[in-house]
Design a protein around this motif. Structure first.
Motif, PDB file in Angstrom:
ATOM      1  N   TYR A  75      -0.410 -13.466   3.273  1.00  0.00           N
ATOM      2  CA  TYR A  75      -1.002 -12.842   4.447  1.00  0.00           C
ATOM      3  C   TYR A  75      -2.477 -12.604   4.181  1.00  0.00           C
ATOM      4  CZ  TYR A  75       0.639  -8.731   1.708  1.00  0.00           C
ATOM      5  OH  TYR A  75       0.914  -7.829   0.711  1.00  0.00           O
ATOM      6  N   ARG A 181       3.374  -8.703   8.798  1.00  0.00           N
ATOM      7  CA  ARG A 181       2.282  -7.763   9.013  1.00  0.00           C
ATOM      8  C   ARG A 181       1.299  -8.323  10.030  1.00  0.00           C
ATOM      9  NH1 ARG A 181       2.328  -5.459   3.545  1.00  0.00           N
ATOM     10  NH2 ARG A 181       4.212  -6.252   2.569  1.00  0.00           N
ATOM     11  N   ASP A 246      -3.101  -5.384   6.756  1.00  0.00           N
ATOM     12  CA  ASP A 246      -2.025  -5.973   5.937  1.00  0.00           C
ATOM     13  C   ASP A 246      -0.916  -4.959   5.666  1.00  0.00           C
ATOM     14  OD1 ASP A 246      -4.392  -5.024   4.428  1.00  0.00           O
ATOM     15  OD2 ASP A 246      -3.076  -5.214   2.702  1.00  0.00           O
ATOM     16  N   ASN A 247      -1.172  -3.704   5.960  1.00  0.00           N
ATOM     17  CA  ASN A 247      -0.148  -2.672   5.810  1.00  0.00           C
ATOM     18  C   ASN A 247       0.373  -2.210   7.168  1.00  0.00           C
ATOM     19  OD1 ASN A 247      -0.513  -2.786   3.041  1.00  0.00           O
ATOM     20  ND2 ASN A 247      -2.008  -1.132   3.018  1.00  0.00           N
ATOM     21  N   ASP A 256       4.525  -0.040   3.186  1.00  0.00           N
ATOM     22  CA  ASP A 256       3.563   0.086   2.094  1.00  0.00           C
ATOM     23  C   ASP A 256       3.153   1.539   1.855  1.00  0.00           C
ATOM     24  OD1 ASP A 256       3.851  -2.553   1.690  1.00  0.00           O
ATOM     25  OD2 ASP A 256       1.758  -3.099   1.909  1.00  0.00           O
TER      26      ASP A 256
HETATM   27 MG    MG Z   1       0.016  -3.525   1.131  1.00  0.00          MG
END
Ligand code: MG
Ligand code: AMP
Length: 479
Positions: A75, A181, A246-247, A256
């Motif tokens: 990602y 994500r 990305d989280n 995360d």
């Molecule tokens: Mg992460």
């Protein structure tokens, strides 16, 4: 007993550019630290088999169960606002997917399982602290009714991990409806790989939004889910800490758990994460950051939204602009419930804001004010109890307006205001003991948090706010 897992690995079937195939790296002496038996059973796994050497070997990454197809997912993501075109599972592998007993597809992922092509400078490992932290907090979130990734198991590796100190290594087994994500979409969008975007969209739609039929509907559903999620965080005093794209889970799960924390004393500007120096991800900023993340998500979908670029941009922008109203409605619904209101009236938001303002000024404990409301003890949480008394007068009058008495409101609020949250000082205490070989505080905390709304006398101590000397001010990613 043998471990039989009915894997069906749909993500591994996506083209090669979605992932890297690799096995987890074996560890020297795996030892089971925690097993979530209820979750194991919900996944159709035999909890007993997971405690036996073959099961522990799997949870450590030392043995691959039949049907597993381990991959690290790629990602991208905006980290603190700056775009990183390639991230990915740097210390995790997805073993595969199973259907749970509700027929829902669930990922089984090992986190801390060794280096991958996406590890960059990292060692691919995790130490016991963050593993237990994620175990405790993600399971607490689940018990609180918040959509989240889950924790199936924690295993000590018998190896050391080098951070600021030499620390015991561990592997977490994470379970989630997917690990897709906003950053996964960004990875392909940044490369203008429209074919991959379309595959990812179809895959994600089928897994998370099967009720939607177009990219625009999919986007709008994703935005609505994120609005509800953030409202739940806010109503619990939860601070994610690293809301990078990305989280940000496209299916609206909390994912995360790094430097996340529940607030003790209420203040909207609260930040715990040691790396968040400018308070970008402070408690009160979370809704705006969600909008920002969703705007990134929306822009990745534009190539799928038809030939007419201008109208796609217009539709996507309008969808993102729906967030504030959706969020405000979800927030109000949550906080109305927290003060025991059944009906919606004008002025409710102001009533709630007044209470929060007084809590902030007096540093009242977020969780205890609302659990105190249930028990008629909220005034004890204020340095100047008159601040509560005068608010309580307005509150009682507002209850009367819908024909509710205080006792009824309290009984209703008891269902949404937890008595116990994973307070930082308790989490750290449990980690410290575990590192020293004593798992009892960790296990006790997990048990106490599994039913956070119930009065349980033996866990009364866990309701307490930290004493000044116990207060944790900073949390760390633990990477
Ligand atoms: Mg992460
Ligand atoms: P996080 O801040 O935990 O969301 O991680 C950001 C990125 O760094 C992700 O791509 C992780 O996979 C990667 N990462 C974090 N810790 C490690 C580690 N110890 N080894 C390798 N990669 C890591």
């Amino acid at each position: 007993m043998t471990l039989r897992i009915a894997f069906d690995n749909s993500y591994a079937r996506l083209p090669d550019r979605f992932h890297a195939r690799l096995d987890p790296e074996p560890v020297p002496t795996p030892r089971l630290i925690a097993l979530n038996r209820d979750l194991a059973a919900a996944l159709g796994l035999d909890p007993q088999a997971l405690t036996e050497p073959e099961g522990v070997a799997m949870l450590a990454g030392n043995a691959l169960p039949a049907g597993a197809e381990p991959i690290a997912q790629v990602y991208a993501g905006h980290q603190f606002g700056g775009f990183v075109p390639q991230l990915g599972d740097g210390r995790a592998v997805l073993l595969g997917e199973v259907k749970d007993r509700h027929g829902r597809r669930q990922d089984i992922q090992l986190k801390g399982s060794g280096r991958t092509p996406f590890s960059r400078m990292g060692d691919g490992r995790a130490w016991l602290g963050p593993v237990l932290r994620e175990y405790i907090v993600s399971e607490a979130m689940h018990a609180l009714g918040v959509p989240t990734t889950r924790a199936l198991a924690a295993v000590a590796t018998g190896d050391w991990v080098f951070r600021e100190d030499r620390l015991p290594g561990a592997v977490l087994t994470r379970v989630a409806e997917s690990h897709i994500r906003v950053g996964t979409f960004q990875f392909f969008a940044a490369r203008r790989d429209v074919e991959a975007l379309r595959l990812l969209y179809e895959h994600t739609r089928a897994r998370h939004y099967p009720e939607t039929t177009t990219p625009l509907e999919f986007l709008r559903a994703g935005i609505a889910r994120q609005a509800r999620l953030i409202a739940q965080w806010m109503a619990l005093g939860f601070i994610h800490g690293v809301m990078n794209t990305d989280n940000c889970h496209v299916g609206g799960l909390t994912i995360d758990y790094g430097p996340c924390a529940f607030m003790d004393a209420y203040h909207p500007e609260t930040v715990f994460s040691s790396i968040d120096q400018h308070g970008r991800y402070a408690y009160a900023n979370q809704p705006q950051i969600a909008v920002w993340n969703l705007a990134q998500f929306a822009s990745t979908l534009l190539p799928l939204m038809g030939e007419d670029v201008n109208s796609a941009i217009e539709e996507a922008t309008a969808a993102v602009h729906e967030f504030p109203d959706l969020y405000a409605a979800a927030w109000l619904e949550r906080f109305r419930a927290k003060i025991g209101l059944a009906e919606a009236r004008d002025g409710d938001a102001a009533l709630i804001e007044t209470l929060l303002g007084r809590m902030a000024r007096q540093g009242a404990d977020f969780t205890r004010v609302f659990s105190g409301l249930v028990r008629g003890a909220a005034r004890d949480e204020f340095v100047e109890p008159e601040a509560w008394d005068s608010w309580a007068k307005d509150w009682t009058a507002r209850l009367a307006a819908e024909g509710r008495d205080v006792a009824t409101a309290q009984a209703a609020a008891a269902r949404v205001n937890p008595l116990r949250i994973p307070r930082n000082h308790r989490v750290e205490e449990a980690i410290k003991a575990a590192v020293a070989g004593d798992l009892a505080p960790f296990e006790r905390l997990c048990t106490a948090l599994a039913d956070p709304f119930a009065e349980i006398a033996e866990f009364a101590d866990l309701e307490a706010a930290p004493q000044p000397g116990e207060r944790v001010r900073a949390t760390f990613c633990g990477t």
